[in-house]
Design a protein around this motif. Structure first.
Motif, mmCIF file in Angstrom:
data_model
loop_
_atom_site.group_PDB
_atom_site.id
_atom_site.type_symbol
_atom_site.label_atom_id
_atom_site.label_comp_id
_atom_site.label_asym_id
_atom_site.label_seq_id
_atom_site.Cartn_x
_atom_site.Cartn_y
_atom_site.Cartn_z
ATOM 1 N N UNK A 11 0.827 -1.216 0.000
ATOM 2 C CA UNK A 11 0.000 0.000 0.000
ATOM 3 C C UNK A 11 0.863 1.268 0.000
ATOM 4 N N UNK A 12 1.989 1.202 0.701
ATOM 5 C CA UNK A 12 2.862 2.380 0.752
ATOM 6 C C UNK A 12 3.481 2.660 -0.624
ATOM 7 N N UNK A 13 3.707 1.597 -1.416
ATOM 8 C CA UNK A 13 4.241 1.813 -2.761
ATOM 9 C C UNK A 13 3.150 2.382 -3.675
ATOM 10 N N UNK A 14 1.907 1.965 -3.407
ATOM 11 C CA UNK A 14 0.771 2.434 -4.222
ATOM 12 C C UNK A 14 0.606 3.948 -4.151
ATOM 13 N N UNK A 15 1.032 4.504 -3.002
ATOM 14 C CA UNK A 15 0.908 5.956 -2.831
ATOM 15 C C UNK A 15 1.630 6.703 -3.949
ATOM 16 N N UNK A 16 2.698 6.086 -4.448
ATOM 17 C CA UNK A 16 3.505 6.754 -5.474
ATOM 18 C C UNK A 16 2.968 6.524 -6.890
ATOM 19 N N UNK A 17 1.927 5.700 -6.960
ATOM 20 C CA UNK A 17 1.348 5.394 -8.273
ATOM 21 C C UNK A 17 0.815 6.684 -8.919
ATOM 22 N N UNK A 18 1.092 6.855 -10.172
ATOM 23 C CA UNK A 18 0.586 8.045 -10.855
ATOM 24 C C UNK A 18 1.564 9.212 -10.796
ATOM 25 N N UNK A 19 2.563 9.104 -9.906
ATOM 26 C CA UNK A 19 3.563 10.178 -9.853
ATOM 27 C C UNK A 19 4.554 9.973 -11.012
ATOM 28 N N UNK A 20 5.025 11.062 -11.559
ATOM 29 C CA UNK A 20 5.967 10.963 -12.673
ATOM 30 C C UNK A 20 7.368 10.611 -12.198
ATOM 31 N N UNK A 21 7.716 11.147 -11.054
ATOM 32 C CA UNK A 21 9.051 10.874 -10.517
ATOM 33 C C UNK A 21 9.021 11.018 -8.995
ATOM 34 N N UNK A 22 10.075 10.519 -8.358
ATOM 35 C CA UNK A 22 10.143 10.602 -6.897
ATOM 36 C C UNK A 22 10.645 11.986 -6.487
ATOM 37 N N UNK A 23 9.893 12.648 -5.634
ATOM 38 C CA UNK A 23 10.352 13.938 -5.104
ATOM 39 C C UNK A 23 10.263 13.881 -3.580
ATOM 40 N N UNK A 24 10.922 14.826 -2.940
ATOM 41 C CA UNK A 24 10.912 14.866 -1.469
ATOM 42 C C UNK A 24 9.476 14.922 -0.956
ATOM 43 N N UNK A 25 8.620 15.617 -1.693
ATOM 44 C CA UNK A 25 7.238 15.799 -1.233
ATOM 45 C C UNK A 25 6.401 14.528 -1.418
ATOM 46 N N UNK A 26 6.449 13.957 -2.619
ATOM 47 C CA UNK A 26 5.561 12.810 -2.820
ATOM 48 C C UNK A 26 6.060 11.527 -2.152
ATOM 49 N N UNK A 27 7.340 11.489 -1.780
ATOM 50 C CA UNK A 27 7.859 10.276 -1.160
ATOM 51 C C UNK A 27 7.596 10.256 0.368
ATOM 52 N N UNK A 28 7.317 11.425 0.930
ATOM 53 C CA UNK A 28 7.203 11.525 2.395
ATOM 54 C C UNK A 28 6.107 10.616 2.961
ATOM 55 N N UNK A 29 4.936 10.648 2.333
ATOM 56 C CA UNK A 29 3.808 9.851 2.825
ATOM 57 C C UNK A 29 4.118 8.350 2.731
ATOM 58 N N UNK A 30 4.729 7.983 1.629
ATOM 59 C CA UNK A 30 5.096 6.588 1.417
ATOM 60 C C UNK A 30 6.080 6.116 2.503
ATOM 61 N N UNK A 31 7.067 6.946 2.788
ATOM 62 C CA UNK A 31 8.060 6.596 3.813
ATOM 63 C C UNK A 31 7.421 6.475 5.191
ATOM 64 N N UNK A 32 6.473 7.357 5.453
ATOM 65 C CA UNK A 32 5.782 7.314 6.746
ATOM 66 C C UNK A 32 5.040 5.985 6.912
ATOM 67 N N UNK A 33 4.407 5.567 5.829
ATOM 68 C CA UNK A 33 3.667 4.295 5.859
ATOM 69 C C UNK A 33 4.619 3.106 6.014
#
Ligand code: GDP
Length: 295
Positions: A11-33
């Protein structure tokens, strides 16, 4: 055992689904999970935090590969970091010396005697060695009896000295017996107690000093969760063992000890035991375990 962890990581990887690339902002939620998932699986808090810090550094440091989606990239980084956290590559036991001596330590009920039988069986059948099991738990006649029964099951001789209450002497005599009888591997099962205490530590360190084992293995029940890791640390501070054996992975365990023990104790996990039968023993492979965790 890792079903929950596997689901939560997915589920934590799914959070990044749809993102074009990894950024500090979009990766934060995934890391928290990811961190939450590890802590829920009984991974030590500090280990989980260091782990996600490391994953973050790796993720943000990656060149953006057009062909790899952020979710996939994260999965790969977590898989590789989990394997690294658990020790990277498999660490074999040392079978040097004639006889090679292996000392087994741990709390009462952790699965020492069962493991001693399993290890004897594995070394005999896979490595073709002549093994002698030594009943060093002089306080519990039932433990001696149990080892004798296991020895019979697997066709391995069990050395006992009924009436002798000195485990150091018994272990020394067993080694002499092995030499005379051309048995090249001696596995010494020892007494445990319900909690770490001074007398047990003195006894096991005295046995270690006397027989100078090439390999000292610490056995711990994985169902005790974070306590497994704490007990391992206490034993290691005194005994400086060579490797850890995690037992009862077939039971109701969340698996966190398998993930954090290496990082906390700085000693490799060498075997995992998952059942009462003599063949329910596996050599621990960090990479295979990481694959299993990711499902
Ligand atoms: P010791 O006191 O450390 O020597 O522990 P034992 O070897 O006597 O094991 C304690 C109990 O745990 C026994 O009932 C064993 O059959 C059981 N046991 C040991 N290893 C495992 C395992 O990997 N899985 C399960 N389910 N039970 C185990």
């Amino acid at each position: 055992m890792f079903e929950n962890l596997t689901d939560k990581l997915e589920r934590s990887f799914q959070i990044l689904k749809g993102e074009g690339r990894i950024t500090e902002i979009n990766v934060a939620e995934s890391l928290k999970e990811i961190r939450r998932a590890l802590i829920d699986a009984d991974v030590n808090y500090k280990v989980a935090k260091n782990f996600t810090d490391e994953v973050k550094t790796k993720a943000l440091g990656q060149d953006v590969l057009k062909s790899v989606k952020p979710g996939q990239m994260m999965t790969k980084i977590v898989r590789d970091e989990l394997a690294a956290l658990m020790g990277g590559t498999m660490t074999d036991i040392t079978l040097e010396g004639n006889p090679a001596v292996i000392l087994i330590a741990g709390l009462q009920g952790s699965g020492k005697t069962t493991f001693s039988g399993k290890l004897a069986n594995l070394i005999k059948s896979k490595k073709g060695r002549q093994v002698l099991l030594v009943a060093g738990d002089v306080y519990r006649p039932a433990a001696i009896e149990q080892l004798k029964i296991l020895g019979q099951q697997i066709g391995v001789e069990v050395y006992t000295e009924e009436g002798n209450q000195n485990p150091v002497q018994i272990a020394e005599n067993a080694i002499k017996y092995a030499r005379t009888n051309h048995l090249n591997t001696v596995i010494v099962d020892t007494a445990g107690r319900l909690a770490v205490d001074e007398q047990m530590m003195q006894e096991i360190t005295a046995i270690k000093a006397a027989v100078k084992p090439g390999e000292t293995l610490f056995v711990v029940d994985s169902m005790t969760g974070q306590d497994a890791v704490n007990t391992a640390k206490e034993f290691n501070d005194r005994l400086d063992f060579d490797g850890v054996v995690l037992t009862k992975l077939d039971g109701d365990t969340r698996g966190g000890a398998a993930i954090s023990i290496r990082a906390v104790v700085n000693k490799p996990l060498k075997f995992i035991s998952s059942g009462e039968k003599m063949d329910a023993l596996q050599v621990f492979h960090p990479e295979r375990m990481a694959d299993r965790i990711l499902g």
